[in-house]
Design an enzyme around this catalytic site. Sequence first.
Site, PDB file in Angstrom:
ATOM      1  N   SER A  17       0.865  -1.186   0.000  1.00  0.00           N
ATOM      2  CA  SER A  17       0.000   0.000   0.000  1.00  0.00           C
ATOM      3  C   SER A  17       0.904   1.239   0.000  1.00  0.00           C
ATOM      4  CB  SER A  17      -0.845   0.015   1.282  1.00  0.00           C
ATOM      5  OG  SER A  17      -1.551   1.227   1.423  1.00  0.00           O
ATOM      6  N   TYR A  27      -1.963  -0.751  10.545  1.00  0.00           N
ATOM      7  CA  TYR A  27      -2.109  -1.098   9.120  1.00  0.00           C
ATOM      8  C   TYR A  27      -0.800  -0.808   8.385  1.00  0.00           C
ATOM      9  CZ  TYR A  27      -4.020  -1.094   4.347  1.00  0.00           C
ATOM     10  OH  TYR A  27      -4.257  -1.348   3.016  1.00  0.00           O
TER      11      TYR A  27
HETATM   12  P1  NDP Z   1     -11.709  -5.503  -0.214  1.00  0.00           P
HETATM   13  O1  NDP Z   1     -12.225  -5.398   1.185  1.00  0.00           O
HETATM   14  O2  NDP Z   1     -12.640  -5.195  -1.319  1.00  0.00           O
HETATM   15  O3  NDP Z   1     -11.078  -6.951  -0.454  1.00  0.00           O
HETATM   16  C1  NDP Z   1     -10.365  -7.610   0.534  1.00  0.00           C
HETATM   17  C2  NDP Z   1     -10.300  -9.085   0.167  1.00  0.00           C
HETATM   18  O4  NDP Z   1      -9.549  -9.768   1.182  1.00  0.00           O
HETATM   19  C3  NDP Z   1     -11.659  -9.736   0.096  1.00  0.00           C
HETATM   20  O5  NDP Z   1     -11.723 -10.532  -1.069  1.00  0.00           O
HETATM   21  C4  NDP Z   1     -11.715 -10.617   1.335  1.00  0.00           C
HETATM   22  O6  NDP Z   1     -12.433 -11.817   1.061  1.00  0.00           O
HETATM   23  C5  NDP Z   1     -10.244 -10.953   1.508  1.00  0.00           C
HETATM   24  N1  NDP Z   1      -9.940 -11.419   2.855  1.00  0.00           N
HETATM   25  C6  NDP Z   1     -10.031 -10.758   4.027  1.00  0.00           C
HETATM   26  N2  NDP Z   1      -9.688 -11.576   5.044  1.00  0.00           N
HETATM   27  C7  NDP Z   1      -9.370 -12.775   4.488  1.00  0.00           C
HETATM   28  C8  NDP Z   1      -8.938 -14.021   5.003  1.00  0.00           C
HETATM   29  N3  NDP Z   1      -8.776 -14.223   6.329  1.00  0.00           N
HETATM   30  N4  NDP Z   1      -8.693 -15.034   4.147  1.00  0.00           N
HETATM   31  C9  NDP Z   1      -8.879 -14.861   2.826  1.00  0.00           C
HETATM   32  N5  NDP Z   1      -9.274 -13.706   2.267  1.00  0.00           N
HETATM   33  C10 NDP Z   1      -9.517 -12.680   3.097  1.00  0.00           C
HETATM   34  O7  NDP Z   1     -10.443  -4.540  -0.244  1.00  0.00           O
HETATM   35  P2  NDP Z   1      -9.318  -4.236  -1.379  1.00  0.00           P
HETATM   36  O8  NDP Z   1      -9.647  -4.892  -2.642  1.00  0.00           O
HETATM   37  O9  NDP Z   1      -9.113  -2.784  -1.346  1.00  0.00           O
HETATM   38  O10 NDP Z   1      -8.048  -4.912  -0.674  1.00  0.00           O
HETATM   39  C11 NDP Z   1      -7.144  -5.761  -1.358  1.00  0.00           C
HETATM   40  C12 NDP Z   1      -5.734  -5.453  -0.909  1.00  0.00           C
HETATM   41  O11 NDP Z   1      -5.372  -4.148  -1.354  1.00  0.00           O
HETATM   42  C13 NDP Z   1      -5.542  -5.456   0.611  1.00  0.00           C
HETATM   43  O12 NDP Z   1      -4.306  -6.089   0.920  1.00  0.00           O
HETATM   44  C14 NDP Z   1      -5.460  -3.971   0.944  1.00  0.00           C
HETATM   45  O13 NDP Z   1      -4.731  -3.724   2.121  1.00  0.00           O
HETATM   46  C15 NDP Z   1      -4.768  -3.442  -0.303  1.00  0.00           C
HETATM   47  N6  NDP Z   1      -4.891  -2.004  -0.529  1.00  0.00           N
HETATM   48  C16 NDP Z   1      -6.103  -1.443  -0.800  1.00  0.00           C
HETATM   49  C17 NDP Z   1      -6.209  -0.069  -0.988  1.00  0.00           C
HETATM   50  C18 NDP Z   1      -7.508   0.623  -1.257  1.00  0.00           C
HETATM   51  O14 NDP Z   1      -7.557   1.853  -1.251  1.00  0.00           O
HETATM   52  N7  NDP Z   1      -8.601  -0.111  -1.514  1.00  0.00           N
HETATM   53  C19 NDP Z   1      -5.018   0.796  -0.947  1.00  0.00           C
HETATM   54  C20 NDP Z   1      -3.798   0.088  -0.670  1.00  0.00           C
HETATM   55  C21 NDP Z   1      -3.751  -1.258  -0.480  1.00  0.00           C
HETATM   56  P3  NDP Z   1     -13.425 -12.570   2.079  1.00  0.00           P
HETATM   57  O15 NDP Z   1     -13.932 -11.562   3.049  1.00  0.00           O
HETATM   58  O16 NDP Z   1     -14.469 -13.142   1.178  1.00  0.00           O
HETATM   59  O17 NDP Z   1     -12.576 -13.639   2.695  1.00  0.00           O
END
Ligand code: NDP
Length: 246
Positions: free
Chosen positions: A145, A158
């Site tokens: 990030s 975070y």
């Molecule tokens: P979302 O909340 O849309 O997606 C997060 C994903 O992580 C979901 O598919 C969720 O699936 C999965 N997840 C959470 N916990 C678990 C677990 N224990 N096991 C398996 N899967 C898990 O957020 P983003 O798409 O934004 O996030 C994706 C990545 O991008 C993250 O690492 C985030 O930190 C990073 N990021 C995002 C930014 C933003 O502005 N959006 C900026 C910088 C980085 P489910 O709940 O179905 O398991």
Amino acid sequence: MTVSPVPVGKVVLITGASSGIGEATARRLAASGHRVLLGARRTDRIAALAEDIRGGGGTADHRALDVTSLDSVRAFARAAHDTFGAVDVLVNNAGVMPLSPLDRLKVDEWNRMIDVNLRGVLHGIAAVLPLMRAQGSGHIVNIASVSGHRVDPTASVYSATKFAVRALSEGLRQESRDLRVTVVSPGLTRSELAEGISDTAVRAATRDLMDIAMPAAAIGAAIDYAIAQPAEVDVSEIVVRPTAQG
Ligand code: NDP
């Protein structure tokens, strides 16, 4: 005239493929001809996404995945190997971001960020590293990030997990002459990430910031670019921000 053979798509494992960046990345990579295995806890979402990709002519499968469990991540990697015969790329994308000031002592949420964002990435590496070393090739893409480059109030823990993801990615890169390692650091990106913030004031402020967020497809495109480079070219770090983000 010799015609170059059409390259066979890579086998790509994507954690956290049920929404946001993971979902967009799955769609993008499948459209580029890669074979994707989708993992997340919400299996209804990834089942529907895999079906949608297959309906569009792509190759996709899905498996229940909880990245906080090493056994679950190992089973996910084995499933890719059994289904597609290889594990070429792992996109360690699953993440959570329950932001709050440290004074609130939301220790359970701190631990969850460590478990998913850091331990989950380590589990992914542990699950695929032996397979990739045996193949003599592979590519690990870790989603960090801009919070892995800077620290802001409410984002200490975070940020700590994302700084750590960058550190271990760099270590893995230095230890590897046969694997490619890429860190992708997104800025504000449209997804469901802010919905997991339990502090109502911080959640509202984060939602406001998201007004300028980029589509998640922008990150899928960056990952696609890194994967598409020749085997001897390692795109080590990519930072992608909305133009309007300070
Ligand atoms: P979302 O909340 O849309 O997606 C997060 C994903 O992580 C979901 O598919 C969720 O699936 C999965 N997840 C959470 N916990 C678990 C677990 N224990 N096991 C398996 N899967 C898990 O957020 P983003 O798409 O934004 O996030 C994706 C990545 O991008 C993250 O690492 C985030 O930190 C990073 N990021 C995002 C930014 C933003 O502005 N959006 C900026 C910088 C980085 P489910 O709940 O179905 O398991």
